[in-house]
Design a protein around this motif. Structure first.
Motif, short mmCIF file in Angstrom:
data_model
loop_
_atom_site.label_atom_id
_atom_site.label_comp_id
_atom_site.label_asym_id
_atom_site.label_seq_id
_atom_site.Cartn_x
_atom_site.Cartn_y
_atom_site.Cartn_z
N ASP A 48 -12.05 8.60 -9.59
CA ASP A 48 -11.27 7.68 -8.77
C ASP A 48 -10.02 7.33 -9.56
N VAL A 49 -8.88 7.85 -9.12
CA VAL A 49 -7.64 7.65 -9.87
C VAL A 49 -7.15 6.22 -9.68
N ALA A 50 -7.08 5.47 -10.77
CA ALA A 50 -6.67 4.08 -10.71
C ALA A 50 -5.16 3.97 -10.57
N TYR A 51 -4.72 2.85 -10.02
CA TYR A 51 -3.28 2.59 -9.94
C TYR A 51 -2.73 2.40 -11.35
N MET A 52 -1.60 3.02 -11.64
CA MET A 52 -1.02 2.97 -12.98
C MET A 52 0.35 2.32 -12.92
N GLY A 53 0.37 1.02 -12.80
CA GLY A 53 1.60 0.26 -12.78
C GLY A 53 1.33 -1.16 -13.23
N ASP A 54 2.35 -1.98 -13.24
CA ASP A 54 2.23 -3.36 -13.72
C ASP A 54 1.61 -4.23 -12.62
N THR A 55 0.46 -4.78 -12.90
CA THR A 55 -0.21 -5.67 -11.95
C THR A 55 -0.36 -7.08 -12.50
N SER A 56 0.40 -7.41 -13.53
CA SER A 56 0.24 -8.71 -14.18
C SER A 56 1.17 -9.79 -13.64
N HIS A 73 6.76 -5.66 -1.93
CA HIS A 73 7.49 -4.51 -2.50
C HIS A 73 6.46 -3.48 -2.96
N SER A 74 6.34 -2.42 -2.18
CA SER A 74 5.30 -1.42 -2.44
C SER A 74 5.77 -0.36 -3.42
N PRO A 75 5.00 -0.11 -4.49
CA PRO A 75 5.34 0.98 -5.41
C PRO A 75 4.94 2.34 -4.85
N LYS A 76 4.15 2.35 -3.79
CA LYS A 76 3.78 3.59 -3.10
C LYS A 76 4.72 3.79 -1.92
N VAL A 77 5.06 5.03 -1.62
CA VAL A 77 5.99 5.29 -0.53
C VAL A 77 5.21 5.59 0.76
N GLU A 78 5.87 5.30 1.86
CA GLU A 78 5.30 5.55 3.18
C GLU A 78 5.86 6.87 3.70
N GLY A 112 11.22 -3.65 -10.97
CA GLY A 112 10.23 -3.56 -12.05
C GLY A 112 8.86 -3.13 -11.58
N ASN A 113 8.66 -3.01 -10.26
CA ASN A 113 7.36 -2.61 -9.72
C ASN A 113 7.37 -1.10 -9.54
N ILE A 114 6.97 -0.38 -10.57
CA ILE A 114 7.09 1.07 -10.60
C ILE A 114 5.72 1.70 -10.80
N ASP A 115 5.37 2.61 -9.93
CA ASP A 115 4.11 3.33 -10.04
C ASP A 115 4.20 4.32 -11.20
N GLY A 116 3.22 4.28 -12.07
CA GLY A 116 3.22 5.19 -13.21
C GLY A 116 2.87 6.61 -12.87
N MET A 117 2.32 6.84 -11.68
CA MET A 117 1.95 8.20 -11.28
C MET A 117 2.85 8.67 -10.14
N SER A 118 2.37 8.59 -8.91
CA SER A 118 3.12 9.07 -7.76
C SER A 118 2.44 8.58 -6.50
N GLY A 127 -6.35 3.45 -4.45
CA GLY A 127 -5.90 3.01 -5.77
C GLY A 127 -5.45 1.56 -5.81
N LEU A 128 -4.94 1.06 -4.67
CA LEU A 128 -4.46 -0.32 -4.62
C LEU A 128 -5.50 -1.30 -4.09
N TRP A 129 -6.66 -0.82 -3.68
CA TRP A 129 -7.68 -1.67 -3.08
C TRP A 129 -7.99 -2.89 -3.94
N GLN A 130 -8.30 -2.68 -5.19
CA GLN A 130 -8.65 -3.79 -6.07
C GLN A 130 -7.41 -4.53 -6.59
N PRO A 131 -6.43 -3.83 -7.18
CA PRO A 131 -5.32 -4.58 -7.77
C PRO A 131 -4.47 -5.34 -6.75
#
Length: 717
Positions: A48-56, A73-78, A112-118, A127-131
């Protein structure tokens, strides 16, 4: 409205994981080679690939407006998958605000809200369900604590509903709470609500981007404009593997509308006042290329054959096969194009030491880094503004045109808009690689498989992309994209193995929706059907008999039974129609499909597809069903119609029409979707339903004709 106090959050929401973990483990285990490789590949296949960005920092994600609305502001694109709607549902439930008060937008890198993956791999919602729920809940509590301070009450006495805090007769909206606040204290992450208490999650909420798309608002990359914008174009070869030698640009430089011709070591570009002027000047440039002129499709087919290239055993259980009584069959898939409706393009503006990039991309952070590296800028000085995507499917995981547009903008000192022509899009795609598969199997005296092997060869999918660490393929010995769907999912077979072969191709191949899943499932599930018939067993029961008794096996068994029961599966041909069955598991989401097929003239007609899938929690069941329907249609198109050819060193076709695709008339009149929930979190949705359809159709055709179709696209003659 408010400036967040710059301090470290008292709790990290998420520990970085995903492929980064695989890389760390791989480095430490390199000397053990094959056994450890297989363990790592199995883990990557089910990770399960976790979200890799700033969630703090909640303020990176949420913005409050004066009219008490929230901008997420979504780091994932639609890109059409409906993820913005699911994000709004998740956020609204924890924020305690009406969903129509939430606007979801693409996060520019300047936020500053940048996804570390894609955005890809069917991970946006899962990936965003929990964070995302934790960030929303923390934002709510952060506002709640400030509301208590302003109202002079204990935070525990406050209630929240519809974006308003209430204590006794006092009320404050979220916006009123934030007014005038310049420093925020980020609280510990609160306990999330019980799923049964959610108002929006699990409901078929209408899409939040529906109106914009229906009314044709300018939300896509092609719609982007800037004041004083110029138009760019880049000279591209038509031959595979062509290397730039030299260019005569003298005529182009004097043509009407031309502002500048830019010559770099790796490209030649034209900037003009209009697109047509740029294109006309480009055609006047005389380029000398060193290219492969005689390459044909047959050459590609010959090299893409099991036994060529380097091999890695990605899965192994039990003993080697005894050749006595062994059944062997071969399967092939062709080169496939992405053929997305919006061609790749970008609008770039470079001013001094800053750059703005407006682009349809799935790799926001990577695009920023590549532009910064090329221009010699700090990454923080490059603002990438993502747009809605007119189709992605993996094509926008590669964005060198952003670099080219930025270089051209810097050269002319004005914004430059640059888009591929349709011909360029087809000839310079990052194609789905062709594949070849050899299936081997052996039945025991009870008509069950005692041995199953899958050997398959592919070009790059994940390898050589910016998303995969360069050392990873060497360490694990396989392409993590090409092997998707290539594992044997029938764990009760006592002896089985899967062997991956890699061949380098002379043209670029990369990520394509579902990666290797469609081709691998086509081979494995067609062969499973063949072995069931040889064993004189019902193909559904035959599959069920070989499924292991663990959690993954239980979920797979349930979707197989659900699809068969819903469709009323039968092996009989009734009124000229037959049913074909296939199943696969991808990214921990099992899916089974029944295709009801007839032959009309010399054409395969798919009348109905019954699909059962277990994606875990369906945040928006209507959108999950829509993804299933889209996967079926796209999978049918790829399996039955689509293929690229190589002729005299050129890839073709280069336009819709000659590039054969499924049309409206080919769509099933009915796609019946059954959703199960075998786990307490959302799973992958956007790609798993694409896996079984090719095999399901081919298996139905066999019942009608007695002919086993072993090559995609599926053709009767």
């Amino acid at each position: 409205m408010a400036k967040e106090k710059k301090k470290v959050s008292r709790r990290k929401f998420l520990v970085r994981g995903g492929l980064g973990t695989v890389g760390v483990l791989a480095v430490g285990s390199y000397i053990f080679r094959n056994p450890i490789r297989r363990s790592l590949l199995a883990m990557a296949n089910t990770l399960d690939v976790a979200y890799m960005g700033d969630t703090s920092h909640p303020m990176l994600w949420f913005e409050l407006t004066k009219d008490n609305r929230i901008i997420l502001h979504s780091p994932k694109v639609e890109m059409g998958q409906g993820s913005f709607t699911s994000m709004a549902q998740m956020a609204a439930d924890e924020l305690e605000i009406a969903i129509n008060k939430i606007e979801v937008v693409h996060a520019a890198t300047a936020t500053g809200n940048i996804d570390g993956m894609s955005t890809g791999g069917s991970t946006s919602v899962s990936g965003l369900w929990q964070p995302l729920r934790e960030i929303a809940a923390t934002f709510r509590e952060m506002l709640k604590n400030e509301a208590a301070n302003k109202m002079g009450v204990e935070a525990s006495t406050l209630t929240v509903k519809h974006g308003t805090f209430t204590a006794n007769s006092k009320q404050l909206t979220f916006a009123e709470v934030a007014e005038g606040v310049t420093e925020w204290e980020i609280p510990d992450t609160p306990i999330l609500k019980d799923i049964k208490d959610y108002k929006y999650i699990g409901k078929p909420i209408p899409r939040v981007d529906l109106n914009a798309k229906v009314y044709g608002e300018p939300i896509f990359g092609m719609d982007a404009t800037m004041p004083n914008m110029l138009f760019g174009t880049v000279v591209r070869p038509t031959k595979i593997g062509a290397k730039f030698i030299s260019a005569d640009v003298s005529k182009a430089e004097t043509m009407p509308g031309v502002v500048k011709v830019i010559q770099e070591d790796d490209f030649v570009g034209v900037v003009a006042h209009s697109l047509i002027e740029a294109e006309n000047a480009k055609k006047a440039i005389v380029v000398t290329w060193d290219s492969l002129t005689n390459l044909q499709t047959e050459d590609i087919t010959s090299v893409m054959t099991v036994g060529n290239g380097k091999s890695t055993i990605i899965q192994k259980e039990g003993d080697e096969v005894d050749e006595d009584g062994l059944v062997s069959m071969e399967f092939r898939s062709p080169i496939g194009a992405h053929a997305q409706i919006e061609p790749n393009g970008v609008l770039a503006s470079v001013e001094g030491t800053t750059a703005t990039i407006i682009i349809s991309t799935q790799v926001i952070g990577i695009t920023r880094r590549e532009v910064a590296d090329r221009l010699g800028l700090e990454e923080e000085d490059v603002n990438v503004i993502p747009t809605y995507l007119g189709g992605g499917f993996g094509r926008r995981l590669h964005t060198p045109h952003a670099v080219q547009a930025a270089v051209m903008s810097k050269a002319v000192g004005k914004p430059v808009k640059y888009f591929f022509s349709r011909k360029e899009e087809f000839q310079h795609d990052m194609f789905r690689p062709p594949t070849h598969h050899v299936m081997k199997g052996k039945l025991n005296a009870n008509g069950l498989l005692e041995h199953l092997e899958h050997h398959f060869v592919s070009g790059d999918v994940g390898n050589n992309s910016a998303m995969i660490p360069s050392m990873l393929p060497t360490i694990i010995g396989a392409d993590v994209g090409a092997i998707r769907g290539g594992f044997i999912q029938y764990g009760k077979i006592p002896n089985y193995r899967s062997v991956y072969w890699h061949v380098d191709l002379p043209f670029a191949t990369s990520w394509w929706r579902s990666l290797g899943l469609l081709a691998n499932t086509f081979a494995i599930e067609s062969f499973m059907d063949e072995m069931a018939l040889r064993a004189q067993k019902n193909p559904v029961e035959f599959r069920l008999a070989h499924i292991q008794d663990d959690e993954a096996g239980t979920r797979l068994r349930q979707v197989i039974r659900a699809a068969a029961d819903k469709a009323g599966y039968t092996d009989e041909v009734i009124n000229g129609r037959a049913m074909g069955f296939a199943a696969s598991t991808d990214a921990n989401t099992p899916c089974a499909q029944v295709a009801e097929v007839s032959i009309e003239g010399n054409e395969i007609r798919v009348h109905k597809v019954t699909l059962a899938m277990d994606p875990g929690i369906s945040v928006n069941p209507d959108q999950v069903k829509a993804q299933c329907e889209g996967c079926v249609i796209m999978g049918m198109s790829a399996a039955m119609f689509e293929q690229m050819h190589v002729s005299d060193g050129e890839l073709s076709p280069t336009i819709y029409g000659p590039y054969n695709m499924a049309l409206m008339k080919h769509a099933p009149k009915e796609i019946d979707v059954v959703l199960l929930q075998g786990t307490d979190k959302p799973g992958a949705v956007g790609e798993p339903p694409l896996g079984p359809i090719g095999a399901a159709v081919a298996n139905a055709v066999f019942r009608l004709t007695g002919k086993r179709l072993q090559n995609m696209p599926l053709q009767l003659s």
